[in-house]
Design an enzyme around this catalytic site. Structure first.
Site, PDB file in Angstrom:
ATOM      1  N   CYS A 140       0.934  -1.362  -0.163  1.00 39.22           N
ATOM      2  CA  CYS A 140      -0.082  -0.265   0.030  1.00 39.22           C
ATOM      3  C   CYS A 140       0.736   1.417  -0.206  1.00 39.22           C
ATOM      4  O   CYS A 140       0.204   2.566  -0.674  1.00 39.22           O
ATOM      5  CB  CYS A 140      -0.868  -0.136   1.431  1.00 39.22           C
ATOM      6  SG  CYS A 140      -0.166  -0.861   2.726  1.00 39.22           S
ATOM      7  N   HIS A 220      -2.269   5.826   6.448  1.00 40.77           N
ATOM      8  CA  HIS A 220      -1.221   6.069   6.293  1.00 40.77           C
ATOM      9  C   HIS A 220      -1.107   7.735   5.982  1.00 40.77           C
ATOM     10  O   HIS A 220      -1.878   7.635   5.323  1.00 40.77           O
ATOM     11  CB  HIS A 220      -0.314   5.764   5.678  1.00 40.77           C
ATOM     12  CG  HIS A 220      -0.324   3.921   5.320  1.00 40.77           C
ATOM     13  ND1 HIS A 220       0.735   2.776   7.029  1.00 40.77           N
ATOM     14  CD2 HIS A 220      -0.486   3.018   4.701  1.00 40.77           C
ATOM     15  CE1 HIS A 220       0.106   1.438   6.402  1.00 40.77           C
ATOM     16  NE2 HIS A 220      -0.219   1.778   5.342  1.00 40.77           N
TER      17      HIS A 220
HETATM   18  P1  NAD Z   1      -5.627 -10.504   6.284  1.00 41.06           P
HETATM   19  O1  NAD Z   1      -5.387 -11.490   7.599  1.00 41.06           O
HETATM   20  O2  NAD Z   1      -5.909  -8.958   6.312  1.00 41.06           O
HETATM   21  O3  NAD Z   1      -6.447 -11.612   5.659  1.00 41.06           O
HETATM   22  C1  NAD Z   1      -6.145 -12.627   4.937  1.00 41.06           C
HETATM   23  C2  NAD Z   1      -6.850 -13.581   4.717  1.00 41.06           C
HETATM   24  O4  NAD Z   1      -6.363 -15.234   4.900  1.00 41.06           O
HETATM   25  C3  NAD Z   1      -7.756 -14.329   6.188  1.00 41.06           C
HETATM   26  O5  NAD Z   1      -8.731 -13.998   5.963  1.00 41.06           O
HETATM   27  C4  NAD Z   1      -7.229 -14.938   6.781  1.00 41.06           C
HETATM   28  O6  NAD Z   1      -7.820 -16.198   7.809  1.00 41.06           O
HETATM   29  C5  NAD Z   1      -6.075 -16.227   5.864  1.00 41.06           C
HETATM   30  N1  NAD Z   1      -5.606 -17.038   5.213  1.00 41.06           N
HETATM   31  C6  NAD Z   1      -4.234 -17.823   6.030  1.00 41.06           C
HETATM   32  N2  NAD Z   1      -3.953 -18.795   5.731  1.00 41.06           N
HETATM   33  C7  NAD Z   1      -4.433 -18.947   5.554  1.00 41.06           C
HETATM   34  C8  NAD Z   1      -4.225 -20.057   3.695  1.00 41.06           C
HETATM   35  N3  NAD Z   1      -3.242 -21.066   4.103  1.00 41.06           N
HETATM   36  N4  NAD Z   1      -5.206 -20.314   2.786  1.00 41.06           N
HETATM   37  C9  NAD Z   1      -6.386 -19.780   2.384  1.00 41.06           C
HETATM   38  N5  NAD Z   1      -6.235 -18.159   2.795  1.00 41.06           N
HETATM   39  C10 NAD Z   1      -5.375 -18.180   4.152  1.00 41.06           C
HETATM   40  O7  NAD Z   1      -4.527  -9.844   5.938  1.00 41.06           O
HETATM   41  P2  NAD Z   1      -4.466  -9.211   4.514  1.00 41.06           P
HETATM   42  O8  NAD Z   1      -4.149  -7.539   5.413  1.00 41.06           O
HETATM   43  O9  NAD Z   1      -5.516  -8.921   3.749  1.00 41.06           O
HETATM   44  O10 NAD Z   1      -2.837  -9.148   3.361  1.00 41.06           O
HETATM   45  C11 NAD Z   1      -2.930  -9.945   2.965  1.00 41.06           C
HETATM   46  C12 NAD Z   1      -1.854  -9.661   2.110  1.00 41.06           C
HETATM   47  O11 NAD Z   1      -1.724  -8.233   0.980  1.00 41.06           O
HETATM   48  C13 NAD Z   1      -0.384  -9.358   2.552  1.00 41.06           C
HETATM   49  O12 NAD Z   1       0.735  -9.447   1.463  1.00 41.06           O
HETATM   50  C14 NAD Z   1      -0.411  -8.102   2.911  1.00 41.06           C
HETATM   51  O13 NAD Z   1       1.053  -7.632   3.227  1.00 41.06           O
HETATM   52  C15 NAD Z   1      -1.113  -7.782   2.157  1.00 41.06           C
HETATM   53  N6  NAD Z   1      -1.130  -6.328   2.207  1.00 41.06           N
HETATM   54  C16 NAD Z   1      -1.798  -5.681   2.997  1.00 41.06           C
HETATM   55  C17 NAD Z   1      -2.330  -4.577   3.384  1.00 41.06           C
HETATM   56  C18 NAD Z   1      -3.443  -4.122   5.131  1.00 41.06           C
HETATM   57  O14 NAD Z   1      -3.494  -2.386   5.024  1.00 41.06           O
HETATM   58  N7  NAD Z   1      -3.737  -5.196   4.774  1.00 41.06           N
HETATM   59  C19 NAD Z   1      -2.205  -3.386   2.256  1.00 41.06           C
HETATM   60  C20 NAD Z   1      -2.120  -4.264   1.053  1.00 41.06           C
HETATM   61  C21 NAD Z   1      -0.725  -5.057   1.170  1.00 41.06           C
END
Ligand code: NAD
Length: 355
Positions: A140, A220
């Site tokens: 992000c 942010h």
């Molecule tokens: P999150 O924890 O909100 O969501 C992840 C989801 O994946 C959860 O529902 C979890 O239960 C599920 N999960 C866990 N293990 C799994 C598996 N083995 N198989 C399938 N599902 C599984 O995480 P997020 O914030 O959505 O982040 C996801 C990615 O996006 C990360 O790489 C993060 O760095 C990136 N990201 C996050 C943000 C943010 O601010 N949240 C912003 C940009 C990028």
């Protein structure tokens, strides 16, 4: 029709699923969850076919009253592209499964750049992604910086960018994150890793970053100082940024003084989940001092990478140009705020500096 699966229906995954479902050339075949929690229930309510992300969890879903269509392997058998939205590090662990099924994958910014053939940002590196079998949509913060630095570099040349990132401590649903009453240099070593991450999509733009974590959840905040090769006027830079479809110039008269008001505005104008897909730049913060540009922007961490994931799907699976894909994504989602206050309004009063 591009058939898409979303592995990991969390903060990013649920938003990507909705954005993909809104595209005329894409279909969401299904989404995965690992546990039958409120997120899984909401996915079913929203009409998505649910798949068990881990094979031996099928019974747990059935026992909780949520039927699943199959497992991740079943989903992979029926799709053209998988969007991995699992927590950082799990994407890399999933790589061999995607490869075994021969399904092109899109990963998120929490993974190392080496997880994919190329890192991706729609504004900075769409065409560079051609021919890749896998892409990583940058984080992000990196997305927010790339959208500003790419047009500045194209138009004026960037000699050096210096950025301070005040990062939200956690997302609104992450009750275990922090800090709750401090401002924490993170990482405390300088410069931070965010600058090199921008280099994965803008390799010729030198960027140094410093980062802190703050006790907030909404957005942010970035403070940018960019030394340009030339010395355009403040008005010219403002116009350049206003022309970017994924940059919202917050008008001086809007009375928007921070993330709370920005999110309030997004919700009031009907954005799903109050999401802000655009960078939000305070117009009156844009200032040129000789060749030095200064500005403040806010980035909604839960939302800004979502349109980039949609474009990444097209970059992987079609020959569509960047311009076409971005226009299609923007139109389908309704990206591009154009405040009615752009030509004036009631400005907010300055706070008196007492420190
Ligand atoms: P999150 O924890 O909100 O969501 C992840 C989801 O994946 C959860 O529902 C979890 O239960 C599920 N999960 C866990 N293990 C799994 C598996 N083995 N198989 C399938 N599902 C599984 O995480 P997020 O914030 O959505 O982040 C996801 C990615 O996006 C990360 O790489 C993060 O760095 C990136 N990201 C996050 C943000 C943010 O601010 N949240 C912003 C940009 C990028």
């Amino acid at each position: 029709m591009i058939l898409v699966g979303v592995n990991g229906y969390g903060t990013i995954g649920k938003r990507v699923a909705d954005a993909v479902a809104a595209q005329p050339d894409m279909e969401v075949v299904g989404v995965t969850k690992t546990t039958p929690d409120y997120g899984a229930e909401a996915a079913v309510r929203r009409g998505y076919d649910l798949y068990a992300g881990i094979d031996d969890r099928v019974d747990a879903f059935e026992a909780a009253g949520l039927g699943v269509t199959g497992t991740l392997s079943d989903l992979l058998a029926d799709i053209d592209v998988i969007v991995d939205c699992c927590p950082s590090g799990i994407g890399e662990a999933n790589q061999s499964t995607y490869d075994a099924h021969g399904v092109p994958a899109i990963y998120q910014g929490g993974e190392d750049a080496s997880v994919a053939d190329a890192s991706f940002n729609s504004r900075a590196s769409y065409e560079a992604a051609r021919g890749a079998d896998s892409l990583r949509v940058v984080s992000c913060n990196t997305t927010g910086l790339s959208r500003i630095l790419a047009p500045l570099d194209e138009e004026y040349g960037v000699e050096k960018a210096r950025v301070t990132l005040v990062r939200r401590g956690g997302d609104p649903s992450e009750t275990d994150r922090g800090p709750i009453n401090d401002l924490v240099p993170d990482p405390v070593t300088l410069p931070s890793h965010h600058g090199p991450d921008v280099g994965t999509v803008l390799p010729d733009v030198p960027v140094d970053t410093a980062a802190l974590r703050a006790p907030v959840t909404a957005m942010h905040t970035h403070s940018l100082n960019v030394t340009l090769d030339t010395a355009p006027s403040t008005a010219a830079v403002t116009e350049l940024l206003r022309d970017q479809s994924r940059v919202f110039m917050i008008p001086e008269g809007a009375g928007i003084d921070g993330a709370g008001a920005l999110k309030d505005y997004a919700a009031d104008v009907g954005r799903p989940r109050g999401d802000l897909w655009e960078n939000c730049v305070w117009e009156e913060s844009v200032h040129m001092e000789d060749r030095d540009l200064y500005l403040f922007q806010n980035v909604h961490q839960e939302a800004d990478v979502v349109p980039e994931n949609v474009d990444a799907i097209r970059a992987l699976a079609t020959d569509m140009s960047r311009e076409e894909s971005v226009a299609q994504t923007d139109e389908s989602l309704g990206i591009g705020f154009d405040s009615l206050l752009s030509d004036g309004g009631v400005g907010r009063s300055q706070l008196v500096a007492d420190d």
